[in-house]
Scaffold this motif. Structure first.
Motif, PDB file in Angstrom:
ATOM      1  N   GLN A  62       0.994  -1.163   0.119  1.00 44.97           N
ATOM      2  CA  GLN A  62      -0.050  -0.040   0.073  1.00 44.97           C
ATOM      3  C   GLN A  62       0.810   1.111   0.038  1.00 44.97           C
ATOM      4  O   GLN A  62       1.816   1.485   0.780  1.00 44.97           O
ATOM      5  N   GLU A  63       0.630   2.201  -0.816  1.00 41.03           N
ATOM      6  CA  GLU A  63       1.355   3.335  -1.100  1.00 41.03           C
ATOM      7  C   GLU A  63       1.588   4.158   0.177  1.00 41.03           C
ATOM      8  O   GLU A  63       2.737   4.437   0.641  1.00 41.03           O
ATOM      9  N   GLN A  64       0.404   4.320   0.989  1.00 39.36           N
ATOM     10  CA  GLN A  64       0.395   5.124   2.288  1.00 39.36           C
ATOM     11  C   GLN A  64       1.515   4.492   3.327  1.00 39.36           C
ATOM     12  O   GLN A  64       1.995   4.865   4.139  1.00 39.36           O
ATOM     13  N   ASP A  65       1.389   2.907   3.363  1.00 40.96           N
ATOM     14  CA  ASP A  65       2.206   2.221   4.317  1.00 40.96           C
ATOM     15  C   ASP A  65       3.523   2.519   3.967  1.00 40.96           C
ATOM     16  O   ASP A  65       4.607   2.550   4.969  1.00 40.96           O
ATOM     17  N   VAL A  66       3.925   2.452   2.617  1.00 39.45           N
ATOM     18  CA  VAL A  66       5.264   2.612   2.351  1.00 39.45           C
ATOM     19  C   VAL A  66       5.657   3.959   2.689  1.00 39.45           C
ATOM     20  O   VAL A  66       6.913   4.544   3.172  1.00 39.45           O
ATOM     21  N   ARG A  67       4.848   5.171   2.537  1.00 45.98           N
ATOM     22  CA  ARG A  67       5.129   6.700   2.790  1.00 45.98           C
ATOM     23  C   ARG A  67       5.492   6.588   4.354  1.00 45.98           C
ATOM     24  O   ARG A  67       6.371   7.310   4.735  1.00 45.98           O
ATOM     25  N   ASN A  68       4.564   5.966   5.125  1.00 51.03           N
ATOM     26  CA  ASN A  68       4.561   6.000   6.417  1.00 51.03           C
ATOM     27  C   ASN A  68       5.678   5.561   6.983  1.00 51.03           C
ATOM     28  O   ASN A  68       6.489   6.053   7.953  1.00 51.03           O
ATOM     29  N   TYR A  69       6.372   4.349   6.404  1.00 59.51           N
ATOM     30  CA  TYR A  69       7.589   3.477   6.893  1.00 59.51           C
ATOM     31  C   TYR A  69       8.819   4.659   6.666  1.00 59.51           C
ATOM     32  O   TYR A  69       9.498   4.818   7.461  1.00 59.51           O
TER      33      TYR A  69
ATOM     34  N   THR B  39       8.863   7.441   9.132  1.00 55.87           N
ATOM     35  CA  THR B  39       9.319   7.122  10.463  1.00 55.87           C
ATOM     36  C   THR B  39      10.582   6.426  10.511  1.00 55.87           C
ATOM     37  O   THR B  39      11.358   6.673  11.673  1.00 55.87           O
ATOM     38  N   ASP B  40      10.985   5.684   9.598  1.00 54.53           N
ATOM     39  CA  ASP B  40      12.383   4.948   9.822  1.00 54.53           C
ATOM     40  C   ASP B  40      13.299   5.283   8.924  1.00 54.53           C
ATOM     41  O   ASP B  40      14.436   4.793   8.725  1.00 54.53           O
ATOM     42  N   GLY B  41      13.016   6.052   7.771  1.00 59.64           N
ATOM     43  CA  GLY B  41      13.867   6.485   6.564  1.00 59.64           C
ATOM     44  C   GLY B  41      13.716   5.414   5.614  1.00 59.64           C
ATOM     45  O   GLY B  41      13.334   4.207   5.610  1.00 59.64           O
ATOM     46  N   ILE B  42      14.066   5.879   4.328  1.00 65.46           N
ATOM     47  CA  ILE B  42      13.829   5.067   3.174  1.00 65.46           C
ATOM     48  C   ILE B  42      14.611   3.670   3.280  1.00 65.46           C
ATOM     49  O   ILE B  42      14.093   2.640   2.748  1.00 65.46           O
ATOM     50  N   ASN B  43      15.927   3.748   3.758  1.00 65.24           N
ATOM     51  CA  ASN B  43      16.699   2.567   3.865  1.00 65.24           C
ATOM     52  C   ASN B  43      16.806   2.144   5.390  1.00 65.24           C
ATOM     53  O   ASN B  43      18.010   1.524   5.817  1.00 65.24           O
ATOM     54  N   GLY B  44      15.867   2.607   6.269  1.00 66.07           N
ATOM     55  CA  GLY B  44      15.668   2.170   7.769  1.00 66.07           C
ATOM     56  C   GLY B  44      16.176   0.856   8.219  1.00 66.07           C
ATOM     57  O   GLY B  44      16.684   0.656   9.280  1.00 66.07           O
TER      58      GLY B  44
ATOM     59  N   ILE C 265      12.311  -5.786   9.983  1.00 69.10           N
ATOM     60  CA  ILE C 265      10.992  -6.584  10.070  1.00 69.10           C
ATOM     61  C   ILE C 265       9.664  -5.748   9.582  1.00 69.10           C
ATOM     62  O   ILE C 265       8.734  -5.952   8.820  1.00 69.10           O
ATOM     63  N   LYS C 266       9.878  -4.532  10.102  1.00 73.54           N
ATOM     64  CA  LYS C 266       8.662  -3.570   9.892  1.00 73.54           C
ATOM     65  C   LYS C 266       8.669  -3.406   8.177  1.00 73.54           C
ATOM     66  O   LYS C 266       7.325  -3.267   7.671  1.00 73.54           O
ATOM     67  N   CYS C 267       9.761  -3.238   7.699  1.00 72.31           N
ATOM     68  CA  CYS C 267       9.799  -3.059   6.007  1.00 72.31           C
ATOM     69  C   CYS C 267       9.281  -4.352   5.366  1.00 72.31           C
ATOM     70  O   CYS C 267       8.609  -4.014   4.596  1.00 72.31           O
ATOM     71  N   CYS C 268       9.635  -5.460   5.845  1.00 79.81           N
ATOM     72  CA  CYS C 268       9.313  -6.665   5.361  1.00 79.81           C
ATOM     73  C   CYS C 268       7.703  -6.706   5.564  1.00 79.81           C
ATOM     74  O   CYS C 268       6.995  -7.337   4.656  1.00 79.81           O
ATOM     75  N   HIS C 269       7.162  -6.352   6.774  1.00 85.94           N
ATOM     76  CA  HIS C 269       5.665  -6.152   6.932  1.00 85.94           C
ATOM     77  C   HIS C 269       4.853  -5.445   6.064  1.00 85.94           C
ATOM     78  O   HIS C 269       4.053  -6.075   5.341  1.00 85.94           O
ATOM     79  N   VAL C 270       5.514  -4.412   5.595  1.00 87.33           N
ATOM     80  CA  VAL C 270       4.875  -3.324   4.577  1.00 87.33           C
ATOM     81  C   VAL C 270       4.798  -3.849   3.360  1.00 87.33           C
ATOM     82  O   VAL C 270       4.028  -3.756   2.524  1.00 87.33           O
ATOM     83  N   ARG C 271       5.988  -4.364   2.890  1.00 90.51           N
ATOM     84  CA  ARG C 271       6.252  -4.615   1.529  1.00 90.51           C
ATOM     85  C   ARG C 271       5.882  -6.141   1.121  1.00 90.51           C
ATOM     86  O   ARG C 271       5.601  -6.488   0.033  1.00 90.51           O
TER      87      ARG C 271
ATOM     88  N   LYS D  82      17.010 -15.325   9.186  1.00 94.43           N
ATOM     89  CA  LYS D  82      16.887 -14.820   7.647  1.00 94.43           C
ATOM     90  C   LYS D  82      15.478 -15.224   7.216  1.00 94.43           C
ATOM     91  O   LYS D  82      15.474 -15.908   6.119  1.00 94.43           O
ATOM     92  N   GLU D  83      14.374 -14.745   7.878  1.00 94.77           N
ATOM     93  CA  GLU D  83      13.117 -14.750   7.562  1.00 94.77           C
ATOM     94  C   GLU D  83      12.539 -13.524   7.487  1.00 94.77           C
ATOM     95  O   GLU D  83      12.708 -12.521   8.354  1.00 94.77           O
ATOM     96  N   CYS D  84      11.519 -13.400   6.716  1.00 94.36           N
ATOM     97  CA  CYS D  84      11.009 -11.962   6.662  1.00 94.36           C
ATOM     98  C   CYS D  84       9.616 -12.014   7.238  1.00 94.36           C
ATOM     99  O   CYS D  84       9.021 -10.924   7.188  1.00 94.36           O
ATOM    100  N   GLY D  85       8.939 -13.192   7.312  1.00 89.93           N
ATOM    101  CA  GLY D  85       7.608 -13.349   8.148  1.00 89.93           C
ATOM    102  C   GLY D  85       6.678 -13.696   7.095  1.00 89.93           C
ATOM    103  O   GLY D  85       5.642 -14.307   7.452  1.00 89.93           O
ATOM    104  N   LEU D  86       7.039 -13.930   5.787  1.00 92.99           N
ATOM    105  CA  LEU D  86       6.169 -14.585   4.996  1.00 92.99           C
ATOM    106  C   LEU D  86       5.966 -16.166   5.424  1.00 92.99           C
ATOM    107  O   LEU D  86       4.932 -16.655   5.497  1.00 92.99           O
ATOM    108  N   HIS D  87       7.087 -16.818   5.895  1.00 96.92           N
ATOM    109  CA  HIS D  87       7.276 -18.177   5.972  1.00 96.92           C
ATOM    110  C   HIS D  87       7.554 -18.607   7.706  1.00 96.92           C
ATOM    111  O   HIS D  87       7.163 -19.348   8.170  1.00 96.92           O
ATOM    112  N   GLY D  88       8.294 -17.491   8.073  1.00 98.91           N
ATOM    113  CA  GLY D  88       9.000 -17.777   9.373  1.00 98.91           C
ATOM    114  C   GLY D  88       8.157 -17.741  10.572  1.00 98.91           C
ATOM    115  O   GLY D  88       8.499 -18.187  11.830  1.00 98.91           O
ATOM    116  N   GLN D  89       6.824 -17.191  10.464  1.00100.34           N
ATOM    117  CA  GLN D  89       5.871 -16.998  11.512  1.00100.34           C
ATOM    118  C   GLN D  89       4.928 -17.924  11.435  1.00100.34           C
ATOM    119  O   GLN D  89       3.930 -17.992  12.029  1.00100.34           O
TER     120      GLN D  89
END
Length: 241
Positions: A95-102, A105-110, A119-125, A229-236
């Motif tokens: 979602q565009e707004q999720d990316v903007r918010n990240y 708050t965290d910086g484009i390469n936060g 993990i927050k970035c992986c969650h958004v993207r 080395k998991e992003c949350g797609l499978h590790g959780q």
């Protein structure tokens, strides 16, 4: 829930004694509901797409475009569309707004700053788009293999993913990398050009590097971290045998 777990356990015992192609036929025939296959166009997913192609009318295919992919990933996406024209790969974006918010708050390469931010970035993207992609899905087919990492060695062919409320099917679970490469050569399956440069596991460009000989398959993912080395797609996923 107990009935589902018992059914999956029974089928796991059965799938352990059949070929990948026969296992796929069994699951597609015996399990009802919408079946979807996710792909990131890595070597596992490319082989899986090839094997599933005869069942293109029964399975929907999707991919997650995080917005930070390698150009080489888009190139192999195009080659895959050309080779398997009966498949309509649906693309899900963050979602565009999720990316903007990240980014605010965290910086484009936060994601380089802390594991929490990564993990927050992986969650958004990734995670949020995946949740959208899996809505209404009964069977989620993946290219996961036990050989890929220590935390995937305990996977089963069929698992209940409690996070996404879906049955996850891992038909390539027991295949080796050598077997995958043999199939790629035999059937001229397109693979990411980065693969031969040491990128055995390819994710977002800022978060992936080539691995050295002897390193773990996923050592090139989030290399600056000491993690699973998991992003949350499978590790959780909540795995039940």
């Amino acid at each position: 829930m107990d009935e589902i777990i018992k059914k999956l356990s029974d089928y796991n015992a059965r799938l352990a004694d059949v070929s990948v192609t026969d296992g796929i036929k069994i699951v597609l025939q015996d399990f009802s509901g919408i079946k979807k296959c996710s792909t990131s166009f890595g070597i596992e997913d490319q082989v899986l797409t090839h094997i599933l192609y005869p069942h293109a009318a029964e399975v929907s295919f999707f991919t997650l475009d995080t917005g930070r992919q390698f150009n080489e990933t888009y190139e192999v996406f195009q080659k895959t569309q050309d080779k398997y024209p009966a498949i309509d790969f649906k693309v899900y974006y963050p979602q565009e707004q999720d990316v903007r918010n990240y980014a605010t708050t965290d910086g484009i390469n936060g994601f380089y700053n802390s594991m929490e931010s990564r993990i927050k970035c992986c969650h958004v993207r990734k995670v949020v788009p995946l949740q959208t992609a899996l809505q209404g899905t009964a069977i989620w087919i993946t290219g996961l293999r036990a050989e890929q990492s220590n935390n995937r060695e305990t996977m089963q062919f069929l698992e209940w993913d409690d996070t996404n409320k879906v049955i996850k099917f891992n038909p390539l679970l027991e295949m080796t990398l050598v077997e995958l490469e043999e199939l790629v050569a035999q059937h001229n399956i397109p693979i990411n050009s980065l693969y031969k440069k040491g990128y055995l596991s390819i994710g977002c460009a800022p978060c992936t590097r080539a691995i050295a000989e002897g390193e773990d398959f996923r050592a090139g993912r989030w290399w600056w971290e000491s993690s699973k080395k998991e992003c949350g797609l499978h590790g959780q996923a909540n795995r039940n045998n």
